[in-house]
Scaffold this motif. Structure first.
Motif, PDB file in Angstrom:
ATOM      1  N   PRO A   1       0.892  -1.213   0.163  1.00  0.00           N
ATOM      2  CA  PRO A   1       0.028   0.024   0.008  1.00  0.00           C
ATOM      3  C   PRO A   1       1.000   1.232   0.082  1.00  0.00           C
ATOM      4  CG  PRO A   1      -0.882  -1.562   1.823  1.00  0.00           C
ATOM      5  CD  PRO A   1       0.539  -2.139   1.110  1.00  0.00           C
ATOM      6  N   GLU A   2       0.492   2.048  -0.820  1.00  0.00           N
ATOM      7  CA  GLU A   2       1.396   3.594  -0.750  1.00  0.00           C
ATOM      8  C   GLU A   2       2.613   3.372  -1.401  1.00  0.00           C
ATOM      9  OE1 GLU A   2      -0.744   5.886  -0.410  1.00  0.00           O
ATOM     10  OE2 GLU A   2      -2.230   4.584   0.554  1.00  0.00           O
ATOM     11  N   THR A   3       2.893   2.347  -1.880  1.00  0.00           N
ATOM     12  CA  THR A   3       4.377   2.257  -2.529  1.00  0.00           C
ATOM     13  C   THR A   3       4.350   3.014  -3.750  1.00  0.00           C
ATOM     14  OG1 THR A   3       6.390   1.002  -2.990  1.00  0.00           O
ATOM     15  CG2 THR A   3       4.234  -0.039  -3.549  1.00  0.00           C
ATOM     16  N   GLN A   4       5.623   3.357  -4.199  1.00  0.00           N
ATOM     17  CA  GLN A   4       5.837   4.084  -5.492  1.00  0.00           C
ATOM     18  C   GLN A   4       6.885   3.409  -6.095  1.00  0.00           C
ATOM     19  OE1 GLN A   4       3.792   6.635  -7.154  1.00  0.00           O
ATOM     20  NE2 GLN A   4       2.310   5.856  -5.584  1.00  0.00           N
ATOM     21  N   ALA A   5       7.401   2.260  -5.588  1.00  0.00           N
ATOM     22  CA  ALA A   5       8.684   1.502  -5.861  1.00  0.00           C
ATOM     23  C   ALA A   5       8.618   0.988  -7.435  1.00  0.00           C
ATOM     24  CB  ALA A   5       8.863   0.516  -4.804  1.00  0.00           C
ATOM     25  N   LEU A   6       9.633   0.782  -7.965  1.00  0.00           N
ATOM     26  CA  LEU A   6       9.622   0.201  -9.199  1.00  0.00           C
ATOM     27  C   LEU A   6      10.214  -1.185  -9.335  1.00  0.00           C
ATOM     28  CD1 LEU A   6      11.104   3.289 -11.340  1.00  0.00           C
ATOM     29  CD2 LEU A   6       8.475   2.381 -11.107  1.00  0.00           C
ATOM     30  N   PRO A   7       9.958  -2.055 -10.152  1.00  0.00           N
ATOM     31  CA  PRO A   7      10.421  -3.464 -10.125  1.00  0.00           C
ATOM     32  C   PRO A   7      12.063  -3.405  -9.913  1.00  0.00           C
ATOM     33  CG  PRO A   7       8.938  -3.265 -11.571  1.00  0.00           C
ATOM     34  CD  PRO A   7       9.152  -1.977 -11.155  1.00  0.00           C
ATOM     35  N   GLY A   8      12.929  -2.534 -10.514  1.00  0.00           N
ATOM     36  CA  GLY A   8      14.157  -2.628 -10.333  1.00  0.00           C
ATOM     37  C   GLY A   8      14.859  -1.918  -9.207  1.00  0.00           C
ATOM     38  N   ASP A   9      13.972  -1.233  -8.232  1.00  0.00           N
ATOM     39  CA  ASP A   9      14.682  -0.775  -7.213  1.00  0.00           C
ATOM     40  C   ASP A   9      15.197  -1.700  -6.271  1.00  0.00           C
ATOM     41  OD1 ASP A   9      13.647   1.518  -8.046  1.00  0.00           O
ATOM     42  OD2 ASP A   9      11.939   1.796  -6.705  1.00  0.00           O
ATOM     43  N   PRO A  10      16.489  -1.662  -5.711  1.00  0.00           N
ATOM     44  CA  PRO A  10      16.955  -2.612  -4.902  1.00  0.00           C
ATOM     45  C   PRO A  10      16.755  -2.644  -3.428  1.00  0.00           C
ATOM     46  CG  PRO A  10      18.413  -0.815  -5.443  1.00  0.00           C
ATOM     47  CD  PRO A  10      17.239  -0.568  -6.071  1.00  0.00           C
ATOM     48  N   GLY A  11      17.048  -3.507  -2.645  1.00  0.00           N
ATOM     49  CA  GLY A  11      16.708  -3.521  -1.401  1.00  0.00           C
ATOM     50  C   GLY A  11      16.470  -4.963  -0.943  1.00  0.00           C
ATOM     51  N   TYR A  12      16.022  -5.804  -1.556  1.00  0.00           N
ATOM     52  CA  TYR A  12      15.527  -7.166  -1.672  1.00  0.00           C
ATOM     53  C   TYR A  12      16.844  -8.019  -1.600  1.00  0.00           C
ATOM     54  CZ  TYR A  12      15.296  -7.450  -6.489  1.00  0.00           C
ATOM     55  OH  TYR A  12      15.463  -7.645  -7.872  1.00  0.00           O
ATOM     56  N   LEU A  13      16.661  -9.130  -0.834  1.00  0.00           N
ATOM     57  CA  LEU A  13      17.825 -10.275  -0.786  1.00  0.00           C
ATOM     58  C   LEU A  13      17.669 -11.429  -1.443  1.00  0.00           C
ATOM     59  CD1 LEU A  13      19.164  -9.615   2.818  1.00  0.00           C
ATOM     60  CD2 LEU A  13      20.096  -8.821   1.070  1.00  0.00           C
ATOM     61  N   LEU A  14      18.076 -11.502  -2.801  1.00  0.00           N
ATOM     62  CA  LEU A  14      17.828 -12.624  -3.719  1.00  0.00           C
ATOM     63  C   LEU A  14      19.074 -12.897  -4.815  1.00  0.00           C
ATOM     64  CD1 LEU A  14      15.659 -14.488  -4.919  1.00  0.00           C
ATOM     65  CD2 LEU A  14      14.853 -13.022  -6.349  1.00  0.00           C
ATOM     66  N   HIS A  15      19.491 -14.163  -4.675  1.00  0.00           N
ATOM     67  CA  HIS A  15      20.602 -14.535  -5.418  1.00  0.00           C
ATOM     68  C   HIS A  15      20.486 -15.660  -6.325  1.00  0.00           C
ATOM     69  CE1 HIS A  15      24.749 -14.901  -5.738  1.00  0.00           C
ATOM     70  NE2 HIS A  15      24.570 -16.259  -5.598  1.00  0.00           N
ATOM     71  N   ALA A  16      20.715 -15.655  -7.542  1.00  0.00           N
ATOM     72  CA  ALA A  16      20.679 -16.812  -8.462  1.00  0.00           C
ATOM     73  C   ALA A  16      21.959 -17.626  -8.183  1.00  0.00           C
ATOM     74  CB  ALA A  16      20.727 -16.441 -10.006  1.00  0.00           C
ATOM     75  N   HIS A  17      21.813 -18.789  -7.250  1.00  0.00           N
ATOM     76  CA  HIS A  17      22.675 -19.569  -6.557  1.00  0.00           C
ATOM     77  C   HIS A  17      23.253 -20.804  -7.551  1.00  0.00           C
ATOM     78  CE1 HIS A  17      24.885 -21.749  -3.849  1.00  0.00           C
ATOM     79  NE2 HIS A  17      24.371 -22.740  -3.641  1.00  0.00           N
ATOM     80  N   ARG A  18      22.271 -21.509  -8.331  1.00  0.00           N
ATOM     81  CA  ARG A  18      22.711 -22.597  -9.010  1.00  0.00           C
ATOM     82  C   ARG A  18      21.854 -22.834 -10.162  1.00  0.00           C
ATOM     83  NH1 ARG A  18      22.665 -25.869  -5.117  1.00  0.00           N
ATOM     84  NH2 ARG A  18      20.782 -27.641  -5.609  1.00  0.00           N
ATOM     85  N   LEU A  19      22.600 -23.146 -11.138  1.00  0.00           N
ATOM     86  CA  LEU A  19      21.768 -23.566 -12.516  1.00  0.00           C
ATOM     87  C   LEU A  19      22.276 -24.979 -13.100  1.00  0.00           C
ATOM     88  CD1 LEU A  19      20.063 -22.699 -15.002  1.00  0.00           C
ATOM     89  CD2 LEU A  19      21.958 -21.515 -16.002  1.00  0.00           C
ATOM     90  N   GLU A  20      21.460 -25.703 -13.410  1.00  0.00           N
ATOM     91  CA  GLU A  20      21.762 -26.980 -13.699  1.00  0.00           C
ATOM     92  C   GLU A  20      21.121 -27.224 -15.374  1.00  0.00           C
ATOM     93  OE1 GLU A  20      20.931 -30.021 -11.031  1.00  0.00           O
ATOM     94  OE2 GLU A  20      21.510 -29.081  -9.430  1.00  0.00           O
ATOM     95  N   LEU A  21      21.831 -27.620 -16.142  1.00  0.00           N
ATOM     96  CA  LEU A  21      21.347 -27.886 -17.366  1.00  0.00           C
ATOM     97  C   LEU A  21      22.506 -28.809 -18.297  1.00  0.00           C
ATOM     98  CD1 LEU A  21      21.999 -24.705 -19.591  1.00  0.00           C
ATOM     99  CD2 LEU A  21      23.251 -25.470 -17.525  1.00  0.00           C
ATOM    100  N   GLU A  22      21.915 -29.254 -19.658  1.00  0.00           N
ATOM    101  CA  GLU A  22      22.618 -30.279 -20.290  1.00  0.00           C
ATOM    102  C   GLU A  22      23.686 -29.378 -21.325  1.00  0.00           C
ATOM    103  OE1 GLU A  22      21.197 -32.509 -24.023  1.00  0.00           O
ATOM    104  OE2 GLU A  22      21.006 -33.629 -22.316  1.00  0.00           O
ATOM    105  N   HIS A  23      24.648 -29.525 -21.378  1.00  0.00           N
ATOM    106  CA  HIS A  23      25.698 -28.662 -22.320  1.00  0.00           C
ATOM    107  C   HIS A  23      25.060 -28.758 -23.783  1.00  0.00           C
ATOM    108  CE1 HIS A  23      29.232 -27.261 -24.613  1.00  0.00           C
ATOM    109  NE2 HIS A  23      29.522 -26.680 -23.330  1.00  0.00           N
ATOM    110  N   PRO A  24      25.045 -27.792 -24.426  1.00  0.00           N
ATOM    111  CA  PRO A  24      24.230 -27.734 -26.122  1.00  0.00           C
ATOM    112  C   PRO A  24      25.160 -28.412 -26.840  1.00  0.00           C
ATOM    113  CG  PRO A  24      25.375 -25.787 -25.209  1.00  0.00           C
ATOM    114  CD  PRO A  24      25.327 -26.280 -24.118  1.00  0.00           C
ATOM    115  N   ARG A  25      26.382 -28.891 -26.608  1.00  0.00           N
ATOM    116  CA  ARG A  25      27.176 -29.453 -27.525  1.00  0.00           C
ATOM    117  C   ARG A  25      27.643 -30.821 -27.273  1.00  0.00           C
ATOM    118  NH1 ARG A  25      32.563 -29.693 -27.984  1.00  0.00           N
ATOM    119  NH2 ARG A  25      32.697 -27.683 -26.542  1.00  0.00           N
ATOM    120  N   THR A  26      28.184 -30.983 -25.930  1.00  0.00           N
ATOM    121  CA  THR A  26      28.622 -32.089 -25.315  1.00  0.00           C
ATOM    122  C   THR A  26      27.552 -33.212 -25.015  1.00  0.00           C
ATOM    123  OG1 THR A  26      29.055 -31.520 -23.431  1.00  0.00           O
ATOM    124  CG2 THR A  26      30.811 -31.151 -25.239  1.00  0.00           C
ATOM    125  N   GLY A  27      26.375 -32.464 -24.485  1.00  0.00           N
ATOM    126  CA  GLY A  27      25.588 -33.311 -23.714  1.00  0.00           C
ATOM    127  C   GLY A  27      25.662 -33.427 -22.493  1.00  0.00           C
TER     128      GLY A  27
END
Length: 301
Positions: free
Chosen positions: A259-285
């Motif tokens: 309520p009453e916020t004028q914040a934008l999605p890009g405004d910092p302050g929150y604590l969130l981190h992309a920690h791990r990504l798992e996937l198949e290598h596109p060439r070697t598999g």
């Protein structure tokens, strides 16, 4: 002394929100970086193009599908952290660590060169990001270095053949040590932007799996695996569950704007981190597990 960037040429296809408005009214509302008087001067000065018309009338009524282009003069961009680190690199892929506060891509009317994309392309000019993180989110971003790698990676992300795990610090203490959030996400009215992604019963299906790692005095450290990639999904889902991210200036309980916020999605302050990504290598598999160490506030003790 801060230097100006090179400026940029913007273009857009007119959608339902712009159709029926005058050229001047549309530009003034969509791009408030300039006043209506400034937009009038730019249009009359030949700096705005409407389809093939290099000198359109400010009062020209826009139609769905028309193309508007305009040149923005060079400007001084806001200061942001520009330090990154290479997490993985081969001839096909480049994984880098993005600091909180650095935009992934140009946008928002402020950032053109102060972006992760600009930094990465100094090392790998053909690199293309396979996903993006919000400006306030830190962590791992994967780039494809070749067209041959980009196509299978795009398919893997679209078909949910990757695992994306984030680290977050949320308010309060969830009742369960592991739970799922499946609140749909769609656009809701929001004054500063017109519309904003938030929890919405008529939105798109979304799923987040939350695992509690550590309970602190007034907050909880969690891992969140997302099987869908909706805008601001983790912020919205944890807020919907009653546990908004610590420091989030935008999303509150229910997964809606505070309520009453004028914040934008890009405004910092929150604590969130992309920690791990798992996937198949596109060439070697080969199955790859890529990780980026969380900042101190998001490490378990």
């Amino acid at each position: 002394m801060a230097r100006k960037n090179q400026g940029v040429v913007h273009w857009e296809l007119i959608g339902p929100r712009g159709a029926g408005l005058s050229l001047l009214a549309h530009l003034s509302a969509r791009y408030p970086i300039a006043s209506p008087a400034d937009w009038l001067e730019r249009i009359l000065g030949g700096q705005v193009r409407l389809d093939d018309d290099e000198h359109p009338s400010p009062e020209a009524l826009l139609r769905l599908g028309q193309r508007v282009a305009w040149a923005r003069p060079p400007w001084i961009e806001p200061e942001v952290p520009l330090a990154t680190a290479i997490l993985f690199e081969d001839e096909d892929l480049l994984a880098v660590a993005k600091p909180s506060g650095l935009p992934t891509l140009p946008g928002g009317g402020q950032f053109q060169e102060h972006t992760l994309l600009t930094l990465v392309r100094r090392r790998a000019p053909e690199a293309s990001p396979m996903h993006r993180l919000g400006r306030g989110t830190s962590g791992l971003v994967l780039f494809a270095r070749t067209t041959a790698a980009r196509k299978p990676l795009q398919a893997a992300f679209q078909d949910h053949r990757t695992r994306k795990i984030y680290r977050a610090l949320c308010q309060g203490h969830p009742a369960l040590d592991a739970f799922e959030v499946a609140a749909p996400i769609g656009e809701v009215p929001y004054g500063p932007l017109g519309a904003l992604h938030a929890a919405h019963a008529g939105g798109r299906a979304s799923l987040s799996r939350v695992t509690v790692l550590e309970r602190r005095a007034e907050a909880t450290l969690v891992d969140v695996e997302i099987t869908t990639g909706r805008p601001h999904q983790i912020r919205i889902h944890l807020a919907w569950a009653g546990h908004p991210l610590m420091g989030d200036p935008l999303y509150g309980p229910g997964g809606l704007p505070l309520p009453e916020t004028q914040a934008l999605p890009g405004d910092p302050g929150y604590l969130l981190h992309a920690h791990r990504l798992e996937l198949e290598h596109p060439r070697t598999g080969a199955w790859l597990t890529l990780e980026c160490q969380p900042p101190p506030a998001l490490r378990s003790t």
